[in-house]
Motif scaffolding. Structure first.
Motif, mmCIF file in Angstrom:
data_model
loop_
_atom_site.group_PDB
_atom_site.id
_atom_site.type_symbol
_atom_site.label_atom_id
_atom_site.label_comp_id
_atom_site.label_asym_id
_atom_site.label_seq_id
_atom_site.Cartn_x
_atom_site.Cartn_y
_atom_site.Cartn_z
ATOM 1 N N ALA A 54 0.798 -1.226 0.000
ATOM 2 C CA ALA A 54 0.000 0.000 0.000
ATOM 3 C C ALA A 54 0.827 1.272 0.000
ATOM 4 C CB ALA A 54 -0.943 -0.006 1.204
ATOM 5 N N VAL A 68 -3.207 0.542 4.991
ATOM 6 C CA VAL A 68 -4.558 0.082 4.653
ATOM 7 C C VAL A 68 -5.548 0.513 5.733
ATOM 8 C CG1 VAL A 68 -6.015 -1.954 4.369
ATOM 9 C CG2 VAL A 68 -3.812 -1.835 3.206
ATOM 10 N N TYR A 77 -9.978 5.023 -1.347
ATOM 11 C CA TYR A 77 -9.619 3.822 -2.108
ATOM 12 C C TYR A 77 -8.312 4.042 -2.858
ATOM 13 C CZ TYR A 77 -9.659 -0.019 -5.438
ATOM 14 O OH TYR A 77 -9.311 -1.130 -6.164
ATOM 15 N N ALA A 81 -3.440 -0.778 -2.797
ATOM 16 C CA ALA A 81 -3.685 -1.301 -1.452
ATOM 17 C C ALA A 81 -4.742 -2.400 -1.446
ATOM 18 C CB ALA A 81 -4.119 -0.168 -0.525
ATOM 19 N N ASP A 82 -5.402 -2.582 -2.581
ATOM 20 C CA ASP A 82 -6.504 -3.541 -2.694
ATOM 21 C C ASP A 82 -5.932 -4.942 -2.898
ATOM 22 O OD1 ASP A 82 -8.885 -4.812 -3.048
ATOM 23 O OD2 ASP A 82 -9.549 -3.600 -4.761
ATOM 24 N N ILE A 89 -11.480 -1.299 0.003
ATOM 25 C CA ILE A 89 -10.420 -1.392 0.999
ATOM 26 C C ILE A 89 -11.083 -1.686 2.334
ATOM 27 C CG2 ILE A 89 -8.502 -0.214 2.149
ATOM 28 C CD1 ILE A 89 -7.997 -0.719 -0.793
ATOM 29 N N ASP A 90 -10.826 -2.883 2.856
ATOM 30 C CA ASP A 90 -11.459 -3.270 4.114
ATOM 31 C C ASP A 90 -10.582 -4.277 4.848
ATOM 32 O OD1 ASP A 90 -11.843 -5.652 2.691
ATOM 33 O OD2 ASP A 90 -13.931 -5.184 2.210
ATOM 34 N N ASP A 93 -8.526 -7.041 3.081
ATOM 35 C CA ASP A 93 -7.210 -6.708 2.528
ATOM 36 C C ASP A 93 -6.129 -6.856 3.591
ATOM 37 O OD1 ASP A 93 -8.027 -5.836 -0.187
ATOM 38 O OD2 ASP A 93 -9.109 -4.304 0.934
#
Length: 430
Positions: A54, A68, A77, A81-82, A89-90, A93
């Motif tokens: 990220a 993240v 977003y 980083a996805d 993005i949560d 990840d």
């Protein structure tokens, strides 16, 4: 790709250069993280091109988890980083990144040279290397333990003799340039799950993919791009630390040349340079070899082009207008073989005897089998022997072989072989 707000791209200008992210404004609050927002990685910046990296640096670590989490907190977003490429993005990840850091089996997304974000099963434990551009670094970092066969043209096999152990153990399934022999492939004791290639495609790629083999395209051929390729491929096979150590050798050589050469010269003092290969191909600024000459302290005279090279034919006058100080010609010969330097020089210079650089005694021939850092060191010696010292290229070459191929030839002395041919070396035989 790789654009951030304001047009900046993650990663520095040099291989493994400065990277953004993770810094605090003014350095006062260590808890504040400035998110990096980017659609893709810049392959020329030396970064690890694994989604979940990220902060767009060289490694996947806890700083990426922090980044993240900062993105989640801010509701922002960033594609890089996805980690699971689900457009969100949560916490999922974070889980993928932690699995990758812990070397747990998972689905990894990386940035493919041809296909963009692409998934692959991590870690890769069975692969085949395509061409010496891939094979040399992958063997050097310890990847042979996961290698099931290779492809290399017959001329390449004799040239890259540092890979002799590979030749003795594995099977060559190459028939011609950029083609894999599917029949030979089927006869291997273990069929590779992945093929790593340096180009955007293989000639019979569709047929290979239908047989269940995944093709990984990473730019092992480009000078700056190869750093990201090595980092990413090394990460895939679970040898990220080895890959980063290998890349550090490149970075140390470039840093040393910067200190000894580039930092001491004004722009006007730098030698202008043109590079060529394959008889009559002239490398553009965005080609394979001119970036090496620039890293060696030179100044490229050609511009970036739609292709990486231009063809030069006898009688063409456009090439005469550049009045370059040096011409660097790249061709291959056996790494520790005996050659006739005068004959090699004469053949290489055949199309270029009308150039200012040739007439000035500054047409120089290099063995293209060498890894990029070695080529750069010899180029620096050719242009600036008074700054780096006579024998600089041989000293870097010696250190490289002793570090990464200690079993290649325990009696190896770079100074006993020829890797660079200058006019002074062959003047009496031309």
């Amino acid at each position: 790709g790789g654009d951030t707000p304001g047009g900046d791209t993650p990663g520095g200008d040099t291989p493994g250069g400065d990277t953004p992210g993770g810094d605090t404004p003014g350095g006062d609050d260590p808890e504040v993280i400035v998110p990096v927002i980017a659609d893709s990685f810049d392959p020329a910046s030396g970064v690890l091109m694994v989604f979940g990296n990220a902060n767009a640096d060289r490694v996947l670590d806890s700083k990426d988890v922090d980044m993240v989490n900062a993105l989640i907190k801010d509701g922002k977003y960033s594609a890089i980083a996805d980690a699971n490429m689900d457009k969100k993005i949560d916490s999922k990840d974070v889980s993928v990144i932690n699995d990758l850091i812990g070397k747990k089996s998972t689905k990894l997304y990386y940035q493919d040279l041809s296909d963009g974000p692409t998934s692959i099963s991590y870690p890769v434990t069975s692969f085949m290397g395509i061409h010496q551009f891939v094979l040399i670094p992958m063997v050097a970092i310890g990847g042979m333990q996961y290698m099931n066969g290779y492809t290399l043209s017959p001329s390449g096999e004799t040239a890259a003799t540092m890979l002799q152990t590979l030749y003795d153990i594995e099977s060559n399934v190459n028939t011609s340039y950029n083609v894999v022999d599917v029949e030979k492939l089927s006869s291997l004791p273990m069929k590779p799950k992945v093929m790593m290639t340096y180009s955007k495609s293989l000639s019979n790629e569709t047929k290979l993919e239908k047989s269940g083999i995944q093709i990984v395209h990473l730019d092992f051929n480009g000078f700056k791009e190869s750093v990201s390729a090595i980092r990413t491929a090394g990460f895939m096979i679970g040898l990220a630390e080895n890959a980063n150590d290998y890349v550090a050798f490149y970075e140390d050589v470039i840093a040393d040349i910067n200190e000894k050469v580039t930092s001491k010269l004004t722009d006007e003092q730098r030698k202008t340079v043109m590079c060529g290969y394959m008889t009559n191909c002239i490398d553009n600024l965005n080609g394979s070899y001119t970036p090496m000459a620039i890293a060696a302290g030179g100044k490229g005279v050609l511009e970036e082009g739609d292709t990486t090279y231009k063809e030069f034919n006898r009688g063409d006058e456009w090439i005469l207008s550049y009045n370059e100080d040096f011409f660097m010609y790249l061709t291959s010969w056996e790494y520790t073989g005996k050659i006739d330097p005068a004959d090699m020089y004469k053949k290489s210079a055949d199309y270029f005897t009308s150039l200012k650089s040739y007439k000035s005694g500054n047409f120089v021939v290099f063995n293209s089998i060498m890894p990029p850092a070695l080529t750069v060191s010899y180029m620096a010696e050719a242009m600036y022997p008074e700054l780096v010292g006579e024998g600089y290229g041989d000293s870097v070459n010696q250190r490289y072989i002793e570090t990464y191929f200690p079993d290649f030839d325990r009696t190896f002395k770079a100074s006993d072989h020829t890797y660079m041919i200058t006019y002074d070396m062959v003047e009496g035989s031309l």
